[in-house]
Write an enzyme that holds these catalytic residues in place. Structure first.
Site, PDB file in Angstrom:
ATOM      1  N   ASN A  46       2.521  -1.176   5.090  1.00  0.00           N
ATOM      2  CA  ASN A  46       3.281  -1.623   6.246  1.00  0.00           C
ATOM      3  C   ASN A  46       3.781  -0.426   7.049  1.00  0.00           C
ATOM      4  OD1 ASN A  46       4.930  -2.797   8.118  1.00  0.00           O
ATOM      5  ND2 ASN A  46       6.308  -3.782   6.668  1.00  0.00           N
ATOM      6  N   ASP A  47       4.749   0.303   6.492  1.00  0.00           N
ATOM      7  CA  ASP A  47       5.358   1.398   7.248  1.00  0.00           C
ATOM      8  C   ASP A  47       4.337   2.432   7.730  1.00  0.00           C
ATOM      9  OD1 ASP A  47       7.846   0.278   6.944  1.00  0.00           O
ATOM     10  OD2 ASP A  47       8.306   1.397   5.118  1.00  0.00           O
ATOM     11  N   VAL A  48       3.285   2.647   6.955  1.00  0.00           N
ATOM     12  CA  VAL A  48       2.314   3.685   7.327  1.00  0.00           C
ATOM     13  C   VAL A  48       1.448   3.275   8.510  1.00  0.00           C
ATOM     14  CG1 VAL A  48       2.222   4.677   5.011  1.00  0.00           C
ATOM     15  CG2 VAL A  48       0.573   2.912   5.655  1.00  0.00           C
ATOM     16  N   ALA A 100      11.084   1.184   4.397  1.00  0.00           N
ATOM     17  CA  ALA A 100      12.020   1.896   5.250  1.00  0.00           C
ATOM     18  C   ALA A 100      12.954   0.922   5.975  1.00  0.00           C
ATOM     19  CB  ALA A 100      11.270   2.760   6.253  1.00  0.00           C
TER      20      ALA A 100
END
Lengths: 461, 99
Positions: free
Chosen positions: A390-392, A431
């Site tokens: 997700n965050d990446v 995050a």
């Protein structure tokens, strides 16, 4: 064996270790590299056993047999998803071994030729102190990292007021006790020093959150190397000095790579408090809506695509979906689709973790590419298939200076013609930030458990 | 002329240490990122060469405290050596060409 001969043997052992790391520059030479590492270890152990001071072999053989059996059984049984915990646990053993060897050298300095009890050379004492302190920090720090990764304790950062001041104070006290020990060779001071260093290792790692674990493991890897080097100086042993330097720099470089991949400074990681509870940062979703689709839709889109890039994240490993994913990739390839995998440096829980998980599922390593190698290909790709990540993939890292992940290098999945995003819900990631990719016109959300979704897609293909 | 014999042997060891850091720096940057996990497990195994210190402590025939420390250090280091090399080999076996 003469002193000169054994010194040369230790040098050869050190060279074997250098070549063993060198072998890891490509998968084809890597297995030979590992064998060279084993050869280096055999040379070092045999040379030491031939040392005139080593007379009784009973305890040594018992120790080697017990430790060897435990180590081998663990290594054969461990699941690849649990690699980070295993490495953390192994680091703690190196740290504790360093503490024990320092203690042995203090109680029987004659055996090491560094003086007699109470009359140890100052230089040896300083080296011993460094080896002891770093070893003890490595031991307790790695235990905390292990407990967090194994989820024996919560991965949330543990922070309390005055934490950094306390650490600073303990650090100064430790240095003071260390100096006192070097000047007096007092046995109690040695153990007080060890206890203080254990405490510091513990306090150093508890404030660091789950998201930063890749850095922590690399950092402890580095510490274990410096501890070995410190002991190597005390023992005046070349193999140990060379190895300590290699491992120390290796861990430091990996820490740097991990920090860079998260755009976090090393100090902000050490100071801790980041990452853990997903709900930490509240986010506004507004009235944006995400399109969702079914496994059949996804299968149809991918079957008719020319090229697909799969973007796996740690969620893939949690769902144990690697093998189903391999099946999907194979089926698509049989349909003539070009399939590749894009790995973000922090996709797993430790450096290179995702590569191992994919390799375990028999995904050919030629089809697995790193961020820099593949990122420019997304605009020419028909489908980006994001699973467990997700965050990446979050474009906020490029566009929103307010975002906690601003500046982090990301995989540009949104540039692909279609993005298929497998996720349980629209909840934010580690995050704690919302991902704008969910709401784009070219994105189709596939709401399901990763493994079930991939299996359904395979059926639909 | 500098009297070489007057140089403390510590300085030579320091030289080895510093040069090994440089070697490590260049060698590790050449490791392919796909093998960073095996890199970590193999560095873990080789750092257990600290076992040489444990062997010397456990070497003398008469029993003393130092020998006990040595024995436990041997067990811990052996877990690491065997565990580290075996798990590395297991991982590297997976990185074969498959067609």
């Amino acid at each position: 064996m003469s002193a000169n001969l054994s010194a040369i043997a230790y040098l050869v052992s050190g060279i074997c270790f250098i070549l063993s790391l060198r072998g890891l520059s490509s998968p084809t030479s890597s297995r030979r590299g590992n064998l060279l590492g084993i050869a280096g270890m055999v040379i070092a152990v045999v040379t030491t056993l031939l040392n005139p001071g080593v007379l009784g072999y009973d305890l040594i053989l018992l120790g080697l047999a017990v430790g060897g059996a435990i180590g081998t059984i663990i290594a054969l049984r461990i699941k690849m998803a649990a690699m980070p915990q295993l490495v953390a646990a192994f680091h703690s053993l190196v740290g504790l071994a360093a503490v024990l060897v320092a203690a042995a050298a203090l109680y029987a300095p004659e055996a090491y030729g560094i003086g007699s009890a109470g009359q140890i050379k100052t230089a040896s004492l300083i080296e011993m102190t460094l080896g002891l302190a770093i070893g003890a920090v490595t031991f307790s720090g790695s235990l905390v990292a292990f407990a967090k990764l194994q989820e024996l304790v919560s991965g949330n950062p543990v922070v309390f007021p005055g934490q950094h001041l306390l650490n600073l104070f303990l650090g100064l006290v430790t240095i003071g006790v260390g100096i006192y020990f070097v000047m007096t060779q007092s046995l109690p001071a040695f153990w007080v020093l060890a206890a203080l260093a254990f405490l510091i290792g513990f306090l150093l790692i508890i404030p660091i959150g789950g998201a930063d674990m890749p850095v922590v493991i690399s950092m402890l890897n580095s510490y274990s190397g410096w501890a070995a080097a410190g002991i190597g100086f005390t023992l005046e042993n070349t193999a140990l000095i060379i190895t300590g330097a290699l491992v120390g720099s290796s861990g430091a470089i990996l820490s740097y790579i991990m920090c860079h991949a998260m755009n976090r400074s090393f100090f902000s990681v050490i100071l801790g408090g980041f990452g853990g509870d997903a709900s930490a940062a509240a986010t506004k979703r507004g009235d944006r809506t995400a399109k969702s689709g079914s496994a059949d839709d996804a299968a149809f889109i991918m079957k008719n695509a020319g090229s697909v890039i799969i973007v796996p994240g740690y969620g893939l490993a949690v769902a144990q979906a690697q093998h189903a994913l391999r099946e999907m990739a194979d089926t698509l390839k049989a349909e003539g689709v070009k399939v590749r995998h894009a790995i973000h440096p922090v996709a797993g829980r430790m450096p290179g973790h995702m590569n191992v998980l994919l390799a375990e599922a028999n995904i050919p390593y030629e089809d697995v590419l790193e961020l820099e190698e593949i990122n420019s290909d997304f605009p020419n790709t028909d489908v980006a298939f994001v699973i467990g990540a997700n965050d990446v993939t979050n474009p906020a890292a490029k566009t929103d200076p307010q975002s906690p992940i601003y500046g982090m290098p990301i995989l540009d999945v949104e540039k692909a013609k279609t993005v298929l995003f497998v996720k349980r819900s629209l909840a934010p990631g580690y995050a704690g930030i919302d991902n704008a990719v969910f709401y784009r016109d070219n994105t189709m959300m596939l709401f399901a458990d990763a493994k079930k979704m991939v299996e359904d897609i395979v059926k639909a293909l | 002329m500098v009297d070489v014999a007057a140089i403390d042997p510590f300085v030579f060891r320091l030289a080895i240490f510093v040069l090994a850091i440089f070697v490590g720096y260049y060698v590790v940057w050449s490791v392919t990122p796909a093998l960073h996990t095996p890199l970590m497990s193999v560095t873990n195994a080789i750092s257990s060469v600290i076992i040489v210190g444990a062997l010397i402590a456990a070497g003398p025939e008469d029993m003393n405290l130092s020998k006990i420390f040595g024995f436990f250090a041997i067990v811990l280091a052996a877990v690491n050596i065997f565990g580290g090399f075996v798990v590395t080999q297991r991982m590297l076996q997976m990185f074969r060409k498959k067609r």
